[in-house]
Design a protein around this motif. Structure first.
Motif, PDB file in Angstrom:
ATOM      1  N   GLY A  93       0.648  -1.243   0.218  1.00 39.15           N
ATOM      2  CA  GLY A  93      -0.006  -0.103   0.057  1.00 39.15           C
ATOM      3  C   GLY A  93       0.702   1.367   0.096  1.00 39.15           C
ATOM      4  N   MET A  94       1.954   1.077  -0.483  1.00 38.80           N
ATOM      5  CA  MET A  94       3.013   2.571  -0.512  1.00 38.80           C
ATOM      6  C   MET A  94       2.741   3.068  -1.696  1.00 38.80           C
ATOM      7  N   VAL A  95       2.068   2.724  -2.746  1.00 37.13           N
ATOM      8  CA  VAL A  95       2.000   3.638  -3.988  1.00 37.13           C
ATOM      9  C   VAL A  95       0.758   4.446  -3.943  1.00 37.13           C
ATOM     10  N   GLU A  96       1.089   5.814  -4.214  1.00 39.36           N
ATOM     11  CA  GLU A  96       0.059   6.509  -4.274  1.00 39.36           C
ATOM     12  C   GLU A  96      -0.515   6.770  -5.836  1.00 39.36           C
ATOM     13  N   LYS A  97      -1.868   6.485  -5.944  1.00 38.20           N
ATOM     14  CA  LYS A  97      -2.534   6.621  -7.123  1.00 38.20           C
ATOM     15  C   LYS A  97      -3.624   7.487  -7.107  1.00 38.20           C
ATOM     16  N   ARG A  98      -3.858   8.131  -7.991  1.00 34.48           N
ATOM     17  CA  ARG A  98      -4.921   9.357  -8.284  1.00 34.48           C
ATOM     18  C   ARG A  98      -5.416   9.357  -9.567  1.00 34.48           C
ATOM     19  N   TYR A  99      -6.907   8.954  -9.529  1.00 41.89           N
ATOM     20  CA  TYR A  99      -7.573   8.838 -10.627  1.00 41.89           C
ATOM     21  C   TYR A  99      -8.832   9.978 -10.731  1.00 41.89           C
ATOM     22  N   VAL A 100      -9.242  10.216 -12.178  1.00 41.74           N
ATOM     23  CA  VAL A 100     -10.196  11.122 -12.098  1.00 41.74           C
ATOM     24  C   VAL A 100     -11.490  10.428 -12.665  1.00 41.74           C
ATOM     25  N   ALA A 101     -12.568  10.412 -12.659  1.00 37.94           N
ATOM     26  CA  ALA A 101     -13.887   9.980 -13.364  1.00 37.94           C
ATOM     27  C   ALA A 101     -14.759  10.974 -13.219  1.00 37.94           C
ATOM     28  N   ILE A 102     -15.614  10.590 -14.598  1.00 37.84           N
ATOM     29  CA  ILE A 102     -16.847  11.400 -14.647  1.00 37.84           C
ATOM     30  C   ILE A 102     -18.021  10.679 -14.324  1.00 37.84           C
ATOM     31  N   LEU A 103     -18.871  11.002 -13.480  1.00 40.98           N
ATOM     32  CA  LEU A 103     -20.131  10.256 -13.006  1.00 40.98           C
ATOM     33  C   LEU A 103     -21.155  10.529 -13.443  1.00 40.98           C
ATOM     34  N   ASP A 104     -22.037   9.783 -13.705  1.00 40.11           N
ATOM     35  CA  ASP A 104     -23.672  10.000 -14.025  1.00 40.11           C
ATOM     36  C   ASP A 104     -24.450  10.526 -12.964  1.00 40.11           C
ATOM     37  N   GLY A 105     -24.116  11.468 -12.317  1.00 37.41           N
ATOM     38  CA  GLY A 105     -24.659  11.753 -11.208  1.00 37.41           C
ATOM     39  C   GLY A 105     -23.761  12.520 -10.373  1.00 37.41           C
ATOM     40  N   VAL A 106     -24.364  13.080  -9.135  1.00 37.47           N
ATOM     41  CA  VAL A 106     -23.614  13.992  -8.389  1.00 37.47           C
ATOM     42  C   VAL A 106     -23.457  13.626  -7.003  1.00 37.47           C
ATOM     43  N   PRO A 107     -22.417  13.335  -6.284  1.00 39.74           N
ATOM     44  CA  PRO A 107     -22.394  12.658  -4.923  1.00 39.74           C
ATOM     45  C   PRO A 107     -23.075  13.854  -4.012  1.00 39.74           C
ATOM     46  N   ALA A 164      -6.301   7.228 -15.108  1.00 41.07           N
ATOM     47  CA  ALA A 164      -5.399   7.253 -14.070  1.00 41.07           C
ATOM     48  C   ALA A 164      -4.361   8.473 -14.097  1.00 41.07           C
ATOM     49  N   LEU A 165      -4.623   9.537 -13.279  1.00 38.19           N
ATOM     50  CA  LEU A 165      -3.970  10.831 -13.671  1.00 38.19           C
ATOM     51  C   LEU A 165      -2.772  10.781 -13.220  1.00 38.19           C
ATOM     52  N   SER A 166      -2.302  10.191 -12.120  1.00 39.97           N
ATOM     53  CA  SER A 166      -0.826  10.206 -11.395  1.00 39.97           C
ATOM     54  C   SER A 166      -0.573   9.051 -10.616  1.00 39.97           C
ATOM     55  N   LEU A 167       0.624   8.706 -10.577  1.00 37.23           N
ATOM     56  CA  LEU A 167       1.371   7.408  -9.950  1.00 37.23           C
ATOM     57  C   LEU A 167       2.667   7.943  -9.198  1.00 37.23           C
ATOM     58  N   SER A 168       2.899   7.388  -8.182  1.00 38.54           N
ATOM     59  CA  SER A 168       4.233   7.687  -7.281  1.00 38.54           C
ATOM     60  C   SER A 168       4.525   6.425  -6.493  1.00 38.54           C
ATOM     61  N   VAL A 169       5.541   5.954  -6.865  1.00 36.87           N
ATOM     62  CA  VAL A 169       6.336   4.697  -6.365  1.00 36.87           C
ATOM     63  C   VAL A 169       7.440   4.978  -5.520  1.00 36.87           C
ATOM     64  N   VAL A 175     -14.734  13.660 -10.325  1.00 38.50           N
ATOM     65  CA  VAL A 175     -14.469  13.180  -9.029  1.00 38.50           C
ATOM     66  C   VAL A 175     -13.150  12.683  -8.838  1.00 38.50           C
ATOM     67  N   GLU A 176     -12.273  12.916  -7.965  1.00 36.94           N
ATOM     68  CA  GLU A 176     -11.022  12.544  -7.812  1.00 36.94           C
ATOM     69  C   GLU A 176     -11.177  11.412  -6.979  1.00 36.94           C
ATOM     70  N   PHE A 177     -10.489  10.451  -7.220  1.00 36.55           N
ATOM     71  CA  PHE A 177     -10.397   9.175  -6.442  1.00 36.55           C
ATOM     72  C   PHE A 177      -8.809   8.693  -5.942  1.00 36.55           C
ATOM     73  N   ARG A 178      -8.676   8.401  -4.796  1.00 37.53           N
ATOM     74  CA  ARG A 178      -7.390   7.860  -4.234  1.00 37.53           C
ATOM     75  C   ARG A 178      -7.676   6.624  -3.622  1.00 37.53           C
ATOM     76  N   PRO A 179      -7.373   5.353  -4.597  1.00 36.56           N
ATOM     77  CA  PRO A 179      -7.817   4.112  -3.752  1.00 36.56           C
ATOM     78  C   PRO A 179      -6.682   3.560  -2.863  1.00 36.56           C
ATOM     79  N   GLU A 180      -6.928   3.152  -1.485  1.00 38.10           N
ATOM     80  CA  GLU A 180      -5.960   2.581  -0.855  1.00 38.10           C
ATOM     81  C   GLU A 180      -5.515   1.207  -1.293  1.00 38.10           C
ATOM     82  N   THR A 181      -6.488   0.438  -1.776  1.00 41.23           N
ATOM     83  CA  THR A 181      -6.368  -0.853  -2.051  1.00 41.23           C
ATOM     84  C   THR A 181      -6.382  -1.002  -3.629  1.00 41.23           C
ATOM     85  N   GLY A 182      -6.150  -2.182  -4.209  1.00 43.91           N
ATOM     86  CA  GLY A 182      -6.172  -2.348  -5.628  1.00 43.91           C
ATOM     87  C   GLY A 182      -6.797  -3.368  -6.278  1.00 43.91           C
ATOM     88  N   ARG A 183      -8.179  -3.491  -5.843  1.00 44.18           N
ATOM     89  CA  ARG A 183      -9.017  -4.558  -6.316  1.00 44.18           C
ATOM     90  C   ARG A 183      -9.686  -4.447  -7.698  1.00 44.18           C
TER      91      ARG A 183
END
Length: 217
Positions: A82-96, A186-191, A144-152
Motif C-alpha cells: 500500500g505504498m503506491v500513491e495513485k490518483r484517478y479522475v472520473a466523470i460520474l452519471d450523477g452528483v454525490p 489514472a491521472l498520476s502515480l508515485s512509487v 470526482v478524484e479517487f485515491r484508492p488505498e487498495t487495488g481490487r
C-alpha cells in the motif's frame, strides 16, 4: 506508437500513458494489446518491459512497467504494502451528496450465465477502500478524484456505483456504454524507492473529458 506515450523512463521503470481501449493483457477476442507494443518500448534494453499492475481496457492513464526482474519484485512489494500513491479522475452519471469522503466497501467476484462475471460489494469480500473528492459539476454529472488505498479489480467503478450512487460515465459493466468511451483516467502515480527518487508521473488530461465539459481545474 506508444513511445510517444512514455511519461517516465529510467533503468528500472517506465510509466506509460496507456490509451483507453488498449488491453494490458491479451484479450480473448484477439484484439491488439500492450504485448503487441512491448518490443518498441525496450529503449536499448534486451528485455521487454513488464506491467507491474493492471488498468482496465477502457481506463486510460499511468501504467507502471518494470525494466528488470529485481525492480519488478520491489515494485510489486510496494503495491502490496500500500505504498503506491495513485490518483484517478472520473466523470460520474450523477452528483454525490457530499464534497468528499471514503468508500469502505469489501468487494467480491460474482458470475452468472446471463451477465458473465463482475464485482460487487460484499461484507465477506476482500477489503477495499477508496478516498474521493468532488472536483466539479456539469449538466447533472460530476468530476470526482479517487485515491484508492487498495487495488481490487474494478474497485473505483464499483465504489462509484454502490458507494456514491452514480456509475462512471460510459462504463459498459456497471453503467451505460457510450460511444465516447469510459470516463476513468489514472491521472498520476508515485512509487517510492529506497535510496532513490520515487518513480513519479502524471498523465495529460484526456480529451474525452474535455469534450464533456470537464477541463482540468
Amino acid at each position: 506508437m506508444l513511445q510517444e506515450h512514455v511519461l517516465f523512463l529510467d533503468a528500472e521503470a517506465l510509466v506509460l500513458d496507456k490509451p483507453a481501449g488498449l488491453p494490458v493483457d491479451r484479450p480473448r477476442d484477439g484484439a491488439l494489446s500492450l504485448d503487441n507494443h512491448l518490443a518498441s518500448l525496450t529503449f536499448g534494453f534486451r528485455r521487454w518491459p513488464v506491467a507491474v499492475h493492471r488498468l482496465d481496457r477502457d481506463t486510460s492513464g499511468c501504467l507502471l512497467l518494470s525494466r528488470n526482474p529485481r525492480a519488478h519484485a520491489r515494485f510489486q512489494q510496494a503495491f502490496e504494502a500500500g505504498m503506491v500513491e495513485k490518483r484517478y479522475v472520473a466523470i460520474l452519471d450523477g452528483v454525490p451528496g457530499a464534497a468528499e469522503g471514503m468508500v469502505d466497501l469489501p468487494l467480491a467476484k460474482v458470475s452468472s450465465a446471463a451477465h458473465g462475471w463482475r464485482m460487487r460489494g460484499d461484507p465477506k469480500g476482500k477489503a477495499a477502500r477508496t478516498h474521493w473528492r468532488l472536483l466539479g459539476e456539469n449538466d447533472g454529472r460530476a468530476l470526482v478524484e479517487f485515491r484508492p488505498e487498495t487495488g481490487r479489480t474494478h474497485q473505483i467503478r464499483v465504489h462509484a456505483l454502490e458507494g456514491l450512487g452514480a456509475a462512471v460515465t460510459g462504463d459498459p459493466f456497471y453503467g451505460r456504454a457510450d460511444s465516447g468511451g469510459m470516463m476513468l483516467h489514472a491521472l498520476s502515480l508515485s512509487v517510492p524507492r529506497a535510496g532513490k527518487e520515487p518513480v513519479a508521473a502524471e498523465a495529460p488530461w484526456p480529451a474525452r473529458f474535455a469534450a464533456l465539459g470537464f477541463d482540468r481545474g
